[in-house]
Design a protein around this motif. Structure first.
Motif, PDB file in Angstrom:
ATOM      1  N   SER A 162       8.972 -20.018  17.098  1.00 41.84           N
ATOM      2  CA  SER A 162       8.943 -18.642  16.602  1.00 41.84           C
ATOM      3  C   SER A 162       7.706 -18.501  15.738  1.00 41.84           C
ATOM      4  N   GLY A 163       6.732 -17.734  16.230  1.00 42.20           N
ATOM      5  CA  GLY A 163       5.453 -17.695  15.534  1.00 42.20           C
ATOM      6  C   GLY A 163       4.813 -19.068  15.580  1.00 42.20           C
ATOM      7  N   ILE A 186      -1.165 -24.298  19.002  1.00 41.43           N
ATOM      8  CA  ILE A 186      -0.158 -23.529  19.730  1.00 41.43           C
ATOM      9  C   ILE A 186      -0.377 -23.671  21.237  1.00 41.43           C
ATOM     10  N   VAL A 187      -1.633 -23.545  21.676  1.00 38.69           N
ATOM     11  CA  VAL A 187      -1.940 -23.702  23.100  1.00 38.69           C
ATOM     12  C   VAL A 187      -1.532 -25.088  23.587  1.00 38.69           C
ATOM     13  N   ARG A 188      -1.847 -26.110  22.806  1.00 36.88           N
ATOM     14  CA  ARG A 188      -1.518 -27.474  23.225  1.00 36.88           C
ATOM     15  C   ARG A 188      -0.010 -27.665  23.323  1.00 36.88           C
ATOM     16  N   VAL A 189       0.735 -27.155  22.341  1.00 39.55           N
ATOM     17  CA  VAL A 189       2.191 -27.307  22.353  1.00 39.55           C
ATOM     18  C   VAL A 189       2.808 -26.524  23.519  1.00 39.55           C
ATOM     19  N   LEU A 190       2.325 -25.309  23.753  1.00 32.50           N
ATOM     20  CA  LEU A 190       2.842 -24.531  24.876  1.00 32.50           C
ATOM     21  C   LEU A 190       2.581 -25.243  26.200  1.00 32.50           C
ATOM     22  N   THR A 191       1.414 -25.851  26.317  1.00 34.39           N
ATOM     23  CA  THR A 191       1.051 -26.531  27.560  1.00 34.39           C
ATOM     24  C   THR A 191       1.815 -27.840  27.725  1.00 34.39           C
ATOM     25  N   ASP A 192       1.776 -28.676  26.704  1.00 32.65           N
ATOM     26  CA  ASP A 192       2.326 -30.033  26.831  1.00 32.65           C
ATOM     27  C   ASP A 192       3.836 -30.088  26.640  1.00 32.65           C
ATOM     28  N   ASP A 193       4.367 -29.343  25.675  1.00 31.04           N
ATOM     29  CA  ASP A 193       5.786 -29.457  25.340  1.00 31.04           C
ATOM     30  C   ASP A 193       6.658 -28.435  26.064  1.00 31.04           C
ATOM     31  N   PHE A 194       6.120 -27.228  26.273  1.00 35.18           N
ATOM     32  CA  PHE A 194       6.899 -26.191  26.931  1.00 35.18           C
ATOM     33  C   PHE A 194       6.575 -26.058  28.417  1.00 35.18           C
ATOM     34  N   GLY A 195       5.493 -26.676  28.869  1.00 42.91           N
ATOM     35  CA  GLY A 195       5.141 -26.613  30.283  1.00 42.91           C
ATOM     36  C   GLY A 195       4.682 -25.258  30.741  1.00 42.91           C
ATOM     37  N   ILE A 196       3.992 -24.519  29.867  1.00 44.40           N
ATOM     38  CA  ILE A 196       3.532 -23.169  30.184  1.00 44.40           C
ATOM     39  C   ILE A 196       2.030 -23.181  30.445  1.00 44.40           C
ATOM     40  N   GLU A 247       5.431 -26.692  11.104  1.00 41.70           N
ATOM     41  CA  GLU A 247       4.585 -25.525  11.288  1.00 41.70           C
ATOM     42  C   GLU A 247       3.335 -25.919  12.061  1.00 41.70           C
ATOM     43  N   LEU A 248       3.029 -25.177  13.114  1.00 33.86           N
ATOM     44  CA  LEU A 248       1.805 -25.427  13.856  1.00 33.86           C
ATOM     45  C   LEU A 248       0.622 -24.870  13.068  1.00 33.86           C
ATOM     46  N   THR A 249      -0.532 -25.477  13.236  1.00 37.81           N
ATOM     47  CA  THR A 249      -1.664 -25.173  12.357  1.00 37.81           C
ATOM     48  C   THR A 249      -2.498 -23.983  12.797  1.00 37.81           C
ATOM     49  N   GLY A 250      -2.458 -23.602  14.072  1.00 37.98           N
ATOM     50  CA  GLY A 250      -3.289 -22.495  14.504  1.00 37.98           C
ATOM     51  C   GLY A 250      -3.309 -22.365  16.005  1.00 37.98           C
ATOM     52  N   HIS A 251      -4.224 -21.520  16.497  1.00 37.29           N
ATOM     53  CA  HIS A 251      -4.284 -21.159  17.910  1.00 37.29           C
ATOM     54  C   HIS A 251      -4.386 -22.386  18.813  1.00 37.29           C
ATOM     55  N   ASP A 304      -5.823 -17.292  30.037  1.00 33.84           N
ATOM     56  CA  ASP A 304      -7.001 -17.093  29.200  1.00 33.84           C
ATOM     57  C   ASP A 304      -6.890 -15.777  28.436  1.00 33.84           C
ATOM     58  N   GLY A 305      -7.246 -15.813  27.163  1.00 29.87           N
ATOM     59  CA  GLY A 305      -7.238 -14.603  26.354  1.00 29.87           C
ATOM     60  C   GLY A 305      -5.886 -14.185  25.844  1.00 29.87           C
ATOM     61  N   ALA A 306      -4.847 -15.020  26.062  1.00 32.66           N
ATOM     62  CA  ALA A 306      -3.510 -14.640  25.609  1.00 32.66           C
ATOM     63  C   ALA A 306      -3.437 -14.575  24.096  1.00 32.66           C
ATOM     64  N   ARG A 307      -2.740 -13.585  23.590  1.00 26.49           N
ATOM     65  CA  ARG A 307      -2.472 -13.490  22.157  1.00 26.49           C
ATOM     66  C   ARG A 307      -1.286 -14.398  21.839  1.00 26.49           C
ATOM     67  N   LEU A 308      -1.459 -15.311  20.894  1.00 26.61           N
ATOM     68  CA  LEU A 308      -0.429 -16.282  20.596  1.00 26.61           C
ATOM     69  C   LEU A 308       0.005 -16.283  19.144  1.00 26.61           C
ATOM     70  N   ASP A 309      -0.675 -15.544  18.304  1.00 24.39           N
ATOM     71  CA  ASP A 309      -0.399 -15.617  16.882  1.00 24.39           C
ATOM     72  C   ASP A 309      -0.689 -14.255  16.276  1.00 24.39           C
ATOM     73  N   ALA A 310      -0.030 -13.955  15.170  1.00 25.22           N
ATOM     74  CA  ALA A 310      -0.201 -12.638  14.535  1.00 25.22           C
ATOM     75  C   ALA A 310      -1.651 -12.399  14.148  1.00 25.22           C
TER      76      ALA A 310
END
Length: 287
Positions: free
Chosen positions: A237-238, A261-271, A254-258, A275-281
């Motif tokens: 969440s965020g 977040i990209v690495r966790v989404l790719t490696d841990d969530f398999g997403i 807490e993840l440290t930044g963009h 390119d250009g996706a908004r991932l953080d406030a």
């Protein structure tokens, strides 16, 4: 002119079952029975993550079956409830199940507030079974169903590693109100409430647009990602990442930044993060 007039012309497209089953890893005889329903549901939960990258970027995702398949089946992506359950409904109907689309009020985290009916779930008729099942592969929470449960009140069901039950709750409407509860932290906790009034595809087109684009919707300004495996449930969440193991142990950070977040989404969530996706406030919207 009504929403989805064009799609109302002619027969609905049929899902690519081979591609869907390869994505979820399901193998077995393609028949409409309770065991198949349970295993398809569980394979979907383990195989396709929950995520809201389109709403976070300012747009409503398409609910057209070809677009859902391009994204969730072939594109290495996930989605939220309307996407997941629209896709599963098409698959179940192709298998020979009867499917009714329902809408629920989310009670989890509501604190007594009355929310609109914006969550999509499915009521599934199984040939030869005495009653229907509640199926839902799109509830982005640790108390989500892993397997469908019979529409029976006051009975505990163990679906894979989770415990659920359905109870009745008094209300002012003419139809019985059902509440799905999950057993979490040594207590039964409300997840959502629904009646058996059927909802149609245009109804979900409206609520999909509302939830994705309303600036007051949490999905339009905060990243929500979930992934369930046989051993754990991951929730982001965020920037707040929580891993809950099936034994009840938890890890949070807490993840440290963009980039992280990209690495966790790719490696841990398999997403496959576009390119250009908004991932953080703090990110600029995609495009």
């Amino acid at each position: 002119m009504t929403i989805n007039d064009a799609s109302a012309q002619g027969a609905a497209p049929r899902p690519d079952l081979d591609a869907y089953l390869a994505r979820t890893g399901w193998t077995g005889e393609r028949r409409a029975d309770a065991a198949t329903l349970r295993s398809l549901h569980l394979a979907h939960m383990y195989g396709i993550p929950f995520e809201n990258l389109e709403p976070l970027g300012g747009s409503a995702p398409s609910l057209a079956l070809p677009d859902l398949e391009a994204k969730l089946v072939r594109g290495g992506r996930g989605g939220y409830c309307y996407e997941h359950n629209t896709l599963l409904a098409a698959v179940l109907e192709a298998f020979g199940f009867g499917v009714t689309r329902l809408a629920a009020r989310v009670l989890l985290g509501a604190g007594g507030a009355v929310r609109p009916r914006t969550h999509m779930l499915l009521l599934v008729d199984v040939p030869g079974e005495p009653g229907p099942y509640v199926a839902d592969v799109g509830f982005g929470a640790g108390g989500a169903l892993l397997e469908p449960v019979p529409l029976v009140a006051d009975t505990e069901f163990r679906d894979a590693t989770r415990r659920h039950r359905l109870v009745h709750r008094p209300h002012r409407g003419p139809l019985e109100l059902w509440v799905l509860q999950a057993y979490e932290d040594d207590a039964w906790r409300d997840q959502y409430a629904f009646t058996l009034e059927p909802f149609e595809a245009p109804d979900f087109e409206v609520v999909n647009w509302h939830i994705a684009t309303n600036p007051r919707s949490p999905f339009s300004h905060l990243l929500y990602v979930q992934r369930t495996t046989p051993d754990a449930h991951l929730a982001l969440s965020g920037r707040h990442l929580v891993e809950t193991r099936t034994d009840g142990s938890r890890k949070e950070r807490e993840l440290t930044g963009h980039d992280e977040i990209v690495r966790v989404l790719t490696d841990d969530f398999g997403i496959a993060v576009p390119d250009g996706a908004r991932l953080d406030a703090g990110d600029a919207p995609a495009g």
